[in-house]
Write an enzyme that holds these catalytic residues in place. Structure first.
Site, PDB file in Angstrom:
ATOM      1  N   GLU A  18     -22.256  83.297  62.874  1.00 30.23           N
ATOM      2  CA  GLU A  18     -21.785  82.490  61.735  1.00 30.23           C
ATOM      3  C   GLU A  18     -21.779  83.326  60.466  1.00 30.23           C
ATOM      4  O   GLU A  18     -22.274  84.456  60.458  1.00 30.23           O
ATOM      5  CB  GLU A  18     -22.730  81.297  61.505  1.00 30.23           C
ATOM      6  CG  GLU A  18     -22.343  80.032  62.241  1.00 30.23           C
ATOM      7  CD  GLU A  18     -21.222  79.247  61.542  1.00 30.23           C
ATOM      8  OE1 GLU A  18     -20.808  79.656  60.434  1.00 30.23           O
ATOM      9  OE2 GLU A  18     -20.772  78.249  62.112  1.00 30.23           O
ATOM     10  N   ARG A 101     -32.474  71.750  59.251  1.00 29.19           N
ATOM     11  CA  ARG A 101     -32.352  73.144  58.847  1.00 29.19           C
ATOM     12  C   ARG A 101     -31.061  73.288  58.057  1.00 29.19           C
ATOM     13  O   ARG A 101     -30.170  72.445  58.135  1.00 29.19           O
ATOM     14  CB  ARG A 101     -32.333  74.089  60.051  1.00 29.19           C
ATOM     15  CG  ARG A 101     -31.114  73.924  60.962  1.00 29.19           C
ATOM     16  CD  ARG A 101     -30.898  75.171  61.805  1.00 29.19           C
ATOM     17  NE  ARG A 101     -29.902  75.029  62.847  1.00 29.19           N
ATOM     18  CZ  ARG A 101     -28.584  75.190  62.679  1.00 29.19           C
ATOM     19  NH1 ARG A 101     -28.075  75.434  61.467  1.00 29.19           N
ATOM     20  NH2 ARG A 101     -27.763  75.074  63.702  1.00 29.19           N
ATOM     21  N   GLU A 121     -29.905  70.728  66.377  1.00 29.23           N
ATOM     22  CA  GLU A 121     -29.205  70.209  67.557  1.00 29.23           C
ATOM     23  C   GLU A 121     -30.076  70.331  68.808  1.00 29.23           C
ATOM     24  O   GLU A 121     -30.814  71.296  68.954  1.00 29.23           O
ATOM     25  CB  GLU A 121     -27.915  71.005  67.780  1.00 29.23           C
ATOM     26  CG  GLU A 121     -26.901  70.828  66.664  1.00 29.23           C
ATOM     27  CD  GLU A 121     -25.727  71.799  66.786  1.00 29.23           C
ATOM     28  OE1 GLU A 121     -25.989  73.008  66.898  1.00 29.23           O
ATOM     29  OE2 GLU A 121     -24.573  71.335  66.782  1.00 29.23           O
ATOM     30  N   ASN A 154     -20.615  72.213  56.765  1.00 26.66           N
ATOM     31  CA  ASN A 154     -19.881  73.423  57.094  1.00 26.66           C
ATOM     32  C   ASN A 154     -18.830  73.727  56.051  1.00 26.66           C
ATOM     33  O   ASN A 154     -18.845  73.205  54.946  1.00 26.66           O
ATOM     34  CB  ASN A 154     -19.239  73.247  58.484  1.00 26.66           C
ATOM     35  CG  ASN A 154     -20.047  73.946  59.551  1.00 26.66           C
ATOM     36  OD1 ASN A 154     -20.432  75.100  59.390  1.00 26.66           O
ATOM     37  ND2 ASN A 154     -20.307  73.251  60.639  1.00 26.66           N
ATOM     38  N   ASP A 204     -15.161  73.997  61.639  1.00 29.46           N
ATOM     39  CA  ASP A 204     -16.454  74.650  61.384  1.00 29.46           C
ATOM     40  C   ASP A 204     -16.363  75.460  60.083  1.00 29.46           C
ATOM     41  O   ASP A 204     -16.149  74.877  59.018  1.00 29.46           O
ATOM     42  CB  ASP A 204     -16.843  75.471  62.622  1.00 29.46           C
ATOM     43  CG  ASP A 204     -18.303  75.837  62.665  1.00 29.46           C
ATOM     44  OD1 ASP A 204     -18.921  75.938  61.606  1.00 29.46           O
ATOM     45  OD2 ASP A 204     -18.842  76.053  63.761  1.00 29.46           O
TER      46      ASP A 204
HETATM   47  O1  LIG Z   1     -22.836  76.818  62.952  1.00 28.26           O
HETATM   48  C1  LIG Z   1     -22.680  75.631  62.791  1.00 28.26           C
HETATM   49  O2  LIG Z   1     -21.932  75.139  62.019  1.00 28.26           O
HETATM   50  C2  LIG Z   1     -23.582  74.798  63.632  1.00 28.26           C
HETATM   51  O3  LIG Z   1     -24.852  75.307  63.400  1.00 28.26           O
HETATM   52  C3  LIG Z   1     -23.248  74.977  65.090  1.00 28.26           C
HETATM   53  O4  LIG Z   1     -24.244  74.454  65.876  1.00 28.26           O
HETATM   54  C4  LIG Z   1     -21.917  74.517  65.573  1.00 28.26           C
HETATM   55  O5  LIG Z   1     -20.905  74.957  64.767  1.00 28.26           O
HETATM   56  C5  LIG Z   1     -21.816  73.060  65.907  1.00 28.26           C
HETATM   57  O6  LIG Z   1     -22.507  72.802  67.079  1.00 28.26           O
HETATM   58  C6  LIG Z   1     -20.423  72.531  65.995  1.00 28.26           C
HETATM   59  O7  LIG Z   1     -20.450  71.242  66.386  1.00 28.26           O
HETATM   60 ZN   LIG Z   2     -20.640  76.496  60.903  1.00 27.47          ZN
END
Ligand SMILES: O=C(O)[C@H](O)[C@@H](O)[C@H](O)[C@H](O)CO
Ligand SMILES: [Zn+2]
Length: 299
Positions: A18, A101, A121, A154, A204
């Site tokens: 990420e 988090r 999650e 996000n 995302d």
């Molecule tokens: O990085 C992120 O944004 C979340 O931490 C991830 O866990 C995934 O993108 C998510 O599961 C999508 O549904």
């Molecule tokens: Zn993300």
């Protein structure tokens, strides 16, 4: 027509890559692997990677004007010293929510660090709903909460004139916009500028290009899409050879390349045979559009 080329430049096997950020000064791409608690820096010239391990899931990283970086680690905004690999806590949030988090974060054009939270999650996309909030760390290190009831915080970037803040709450399947006041950092007037289509899956990470169009990484959709936030139309789709594309940024010479992160977690063994590069860092060239440099945190 330009010819789009996609290449895995680093087979990093990120569990959840990420927050790609280009650091022009070192010709490097910074990114995180959230559950592995790692901040990584890939030198595009030497192809070497340096990794710093922190003590909690690290969900975003950003440049810092004073040197080093800032990052969101667990429920903390931290300053990272790359040389001695130390993390100093600047502020802690969501202290009443033990299962939360931080998730995605980015610095605004005035040097404030925006980042939102989510419940941890139990599996990708499976989590207690409405537990997240959007926060901002100001240069004097005080924190403000902007709103709550977020599922998975996000997206995020700002329009080229700095008057609009773009944001994604992933499970709303929408890319949203707010009016933005650069002087105060205040946001208002939330609206949706794009609703994802079914095969685009979950929106995302996001970044803006030098023409003011938005690029959104589609988790489970194996693609990045280019959107016109003014018309609400999708302009382009670029498919990648991995399903769990998580975020994107521009980098390289003159910000003419796009870097895309993705996740390996949540992919079954059979699917992994079909996408062995899952968790790698991908470079897209030939898009015919450039990005803009990332803003550094000024505190
Ligand atoms: O990085 C992120 O944004 C979340 O931490 C991830 O866990 C995934 O993108 C998510 O599961 C999508 O549904
Ligand atoms: Zn993300």
């Amino acid at each position: 027509m330009c010819s789009v080329k996609i290449e895995c430049v680093l087979p990093e096997n990120c569990r959840c890559g990420e927050s790609p950020v280009w650091e022009e000064a070192t010709n490097s791409l910074l990114f995180v692997d959230i559950p592995s608690k790692k901040v990584c820096r890939w030198d595009s010239l030497s192809k070497q990677v340096h990794r710093v391990t922190v003590d909690a899931p690290v969900s975003s990283v950003a440049l810092r004007q004073l040197g080093g970086y800032v990052a969101t680690v667990g429920t903390k905004f931290c300053a990272l010293d790359w040389e001695d690999q130390s993390a100093i806590v600047l502020a802690t949030i969501d202290q009443d929510k033990k299962n939360n988090r931080f998730n995605d974060g980015k610095v605004d054009p005035a040097g404030r660090y925006f980042a939102g939270t989510m419940a941890e999650e139990t599996a990708p996309g499976v989590l207690e709903r409405h537990q997240g909030s959007l926060y901002c760390l100001f240069p004097d290190h005080h924190v403000e909460k902007y709103f709550d009831q977020v599922d998975i915080s996000n997206g995020l970037d700002w329009s080229l004139d700095h008057k609009i803040f773009y944001y994604i709450d992933s499970l709303s399947y929408s890319v949203d916009a707010f009016d933005y006041d650069l002087h105060t950092g205040k946001i208002s007037n939330r609206r949706s500028v794009y609703k994802l289509e079914k095969d685009e899956q979950i929106p995302d990470g996001m970044c803006i290009d030098a023409e003011g169009k938005l690029w959104v990484a589609c988790y489970n959709g194996g693609r990045v899409i280019r959107l016109d936030p003014e018309t609400g139309k999708r302009l382009q789709t670029v498919k990648l050879p991995v399903d769990k594309t998580t975020s994107c940024c521009f980098g390289g010479k003159d910000y003419s390349e796009m870097y895309v992160t993705c996740a390996r977690d949540g992919i079954g063994p059979e699917d992994l045979l079909r996408q062995p590069k899952a968790g790698g860092i991908f470079k897209i060239t030939g898009l015919g559009v450039k990005g803009i440099p990332p803003y550094p945190f000024v505190g």
